[in-house]
Design a protein around this motif. Structure first.
Motif, PDB file in Angstrom:
ATOM      1  N   LYS A  20     -13.906 -60.449 -44.506  1.00 27.96           N
ATOM      2  CA  LYS A  20     -13.874 -61.775 -43.895  1.00 27.96           C
ATOM      3  C   LYS A  20     -13.666 -61.735 -42.380  1.00 27.96           C
ATOM      4  O   LYS A  20     -13.471 -60.676 -41.796  1.00 27.96           O
ATOM      5  N   CYS A  23      -9.494 -61.290 -41.896  1.00 27.62           N
ATOM      6  CA  CYS A  23      -8.654 -60.497 -42.806  1.00 27.62           C
ATOM      7  C   CYS A  23      -9.552 -59.507 -43.531  1.00 27.62           C
ATOM      8  O   CYS A  23     -10.762 -59.513 -43.349  1.00 27.62           O
ATOM      9  N   CYS A  25     -10.168 -59.277 -46.807  1.00 29.70           N
ATOM     10  CA  CYS A  25     -10.699 -59.697 -48.108  1.00 29.70           C
ATOM     11  C   CYS A  25     -12.217 -59.556 -48.159  1.00 29.70           C
ATOM     12  O   CYS A  25     -12.896 -59.767 -47.158  1.00 29.70           O
ATOM     13  N   VAL A  37      -8.602 -63.420 -51.994  1.00 26.79           N
ATOM     14  CA  VAL A  37      -7.769 -64.204 -51.075  1.00 26.79           C
ATOM     15  C   VAL A  37      -6.535 -63.389 -50.684  1.00 26.79           C
ATOM     16  O   VAL A  37      -6.144 -62.467 -51.396  1.00 26.79           O
ATOM     17  N   CYS A  38      -5.990 -63.708 -49.525  1.00 28.65           N
ATOM     18  CA  CYS A  38      -4.751 -63.053 -49.101  1.00 28.65           C
ATOM     19  C   CYS A  38      -3.942 -64.039 -48.266  1.00 28.65           C
ATOM     20  O   CYS A  38      -4.357 -65.189 -48.066  1.00 28.65           O
ATOM     21  N   CYS A  41      -6.082 -65.535 -45.125  1.00 27.06           N
ATOM     22  CA  CYS A  41      -7.150 -66.528 -45.313  1.00 27.06           C
ATOM     23  C   CYS A  41      -6.676 -67.757 -46.066  1.00 27.06           C
ATOM     24  O   CYS A  41      -7.390 -68.753 -46.139  1.00 27.06           O
TER      25      CYS A  41
HETATM   26 ZN    ZN Z   1      -7.921 -62.763 -46.895  1.00 26.45          ZN
END
Ligand code: ZN
Ligand code: ADP
Ligand code: MG
Length: 493
Positions: A20, A23, A25, A37-38, A41
């Protein structure tokens, strides 16, 4: 009263990165919802974004391909709004100092070359996705798309008709796919188009009030939504009403645009510089490196096909509008040229245009031209050499070709296996030609009466009589000789 439409496009192109924008991901499409997801994000307190270098390279490549000036220092801002699929409450986007500005895109529309100004190309992150589950009466949220890198490309209001707008989008898509910045899928949403449209009296120079129609995901939707909106606006003005500045959506089933909301203005978003990111400063030589890696762009390619390879303008335009199929044409033509076949370009372009492109998806299936679904140039050249040296007819070549993409078999082996080699023995051809002329005295008479086109029919009959393997060139010569030689005799009958 005639009304003129004024149209500008805003296109969001998903950049082809593995991870992304800010990040690590994955950006993979089709994973289980919310799999990627993290903390960054989804905007957890204290999580810090870091810019994805590859996204900057790809955004920069898009900007350069569009002839923009790239800023060595641009900035990210927060664009704040509330939406259930936007957990941070803001999107990180470039606003006051975008990555690039002042470009243009040249494209072909109808019979002419057109040009549209590119106002800006900036980087931003995508929001999540709301999935409306009508049957269960609920809406689900997938945050995997949050933070996926996008380039937003904004054109000047230089377009005038729905067709021009969709041709412009087509050219933009082709360009982005060609340079590898975006996979270009309108269906999967990796390329999304909003159209802005206003109307004014013909001859007027001031711009009218515009309406934005969001998220059109096919060329047809772009055209239909614009046509509807142009009619709606001009009818309102005709009645003496004002056009309201609105954001609308396209209801394809009902065939009309519908209000989403009154048009938002920049102050509604409370833009301010993103405090968690420093200015995006491109290192010395970065832009030049990206520029040097750009492939030949579609328009340049079209012109080269015309000027250097001598293709007719229409053929050059159709081929250059394709990615992998145009590569196939070029590679095949140069292999044919290298083996001394005459008119290599014409043979290769004819076959690619008439046969190869016929099986490839076009409109609607935006993922067409996948190199994997194409035959390799080596075998296509081999096939066309068999036609050039008279081993097989062009009719047989089409049959052999149909087997090529799915197998690794050599064309010559397929010709042997299926007994497609052309029969060129003069005796057999003459015998078949005599039978055909006897069966079709009317056609023979028409030929003698000056209708030369009827010869094509007779040739096809001769070839067919020889189980489709008669040499058509020899059949034509033989028929001509018989028809002309026996002309006297025929006319007495
Ligand atoms: Zn993320
Ligand atoms: P916003 O983010 O509010 O949509 P932008 O400044 O990014 O605004 O511009 C959006 C688009 O609207 C551009 O493509 C531009 O060409 C187009 N546009 C601007 N004014 C008009 C107008 N009067 N009629 C049609 N299109 C317009
Ligand atoms: Mg907009």
């Amino acid at each position: 009263m005639t009304w003129e439409a004024v149209i500008g496009l805003e296109v969001h192109a998903q950049l082809r990165t593995r991870s992304k924008m800010f990040c690590g991901c994955a950006t993979r499409f089709g994973d289980r919802p919310n799999a990627n997801v993290c903390a960054v994000c989804t905007g957890q307190p204290g999580a810090l974004p870091v810019v994805n270098r590859r996204a900057v390279e790809l955004g920069c490549a898009a900007a350069l391909a569009l002839g923009c000036e790239v800023r060595s220092a641009s900035r990210f801002a927060r664009k704040s709004y509330f939406y259930p699929d936007l957990p941070k409450g803001f999107q990180i986007s470039q606003y006051e100092r975008p990555l690039a500005e002042h470009g243009r895109l040249e494209f072909v529309s109808g019979t002419g070359e057109r040009q549209v100004g590119i106002v800006r190309v900036h980087l931003e992150e995508d929001a999540g996705r709301s999935v409306h589950d009508a049957a269960a009466g609920r809406t689900l949220v997938d945050l995997s798309r949050c933070g996926v890198p996008l380039a937003e490309i904004v054109t000047a209001p230089d377009l005038r008709t729905p067709e021009e707008a969709s041709d412009c989008l087509r050219a933009l898509r082709l360009l982005l796919v060609r340079i590898g910045a975006c996979d270009g899928s309108l269906e999967r949403g990796s390329l999304r188009c909003d159209v802005n449209v206003s109307v004014r009296r013909a001859g007027e120079t001031a711009l009218g009030i515009r309406v934005e129609v969001k998220n059109l995901n096919s060329y047809r939707h772009v055209r239909d939504a614009l046509a509807h909106e142009i009619a709606r606006q001009s009818e309102a003005l005709e009645r003496g009403e004002a056009v309201r500045p609105q954001t609308r959506s396209w209801n394809d089933a009902a065939g009309r645009t519908e209000v989403l909301r009154d048009k938002e203005e920049a102050p509604d978003y409370r833009y301010f510089p993103e405090p968690d990111l420093p200015p995006l400063v491109l290192e010395e030589g970065f832009v030049e490196r990206v520029r040097a890696e750009l492939p030949e762009l579609p328009l340049a390619r079209r012109r080269r096909f015309e000027r250097e390879l001598g293709l007719p303008p229409h053929d050059a335009a159709v081929l250059a509008a394709r990615g992998a199929a145009a590569d196939l044409f070029e590679a095949t033509a140069s292999l044919l040229a290298a083996s001394g076949v005459e008119s290599p370009q014409r043979r290769a372009s004819g076959f690619v245009l008439n046969e190869v492109l016929r099986d490839l998806p076009d409109e609607g299936a935006e993922d067409g031209d996948d190199a994997r679904s194409l035959v390799d140039a080596g075998r296509l050249a081999e096939l066309l050499r068999l036609v050039a040296d008279g081993t097989i007819s062009s009719l047989a070549a089409k049959e052999v070709y149909r087997e090529l993409p799915a197998s690794a078999e050599r064309p010559a082996a397929i010709v042997d296996r299926r007994g497609l080699a052309q029969r060129s023995d003069a005796g057999a051809i003459e015998e078949a030609a005599r039978c055909v002329l006897a069966e079709h005295p009317d056609a023979a008479a028409r030929f003698r009466g000056g209708n030369a086109r009827v010869l094509g029919f007779l040739v096809a009959e001769v070839v067919r009589r020889m189980e489709g393997r008669g040499n058509p060139r020899m059949a034509a010569e033989t028929l001509r000789r018989l028809l002309e030689g026996e002309g006297e005799e025929g006319s007495h009958g």
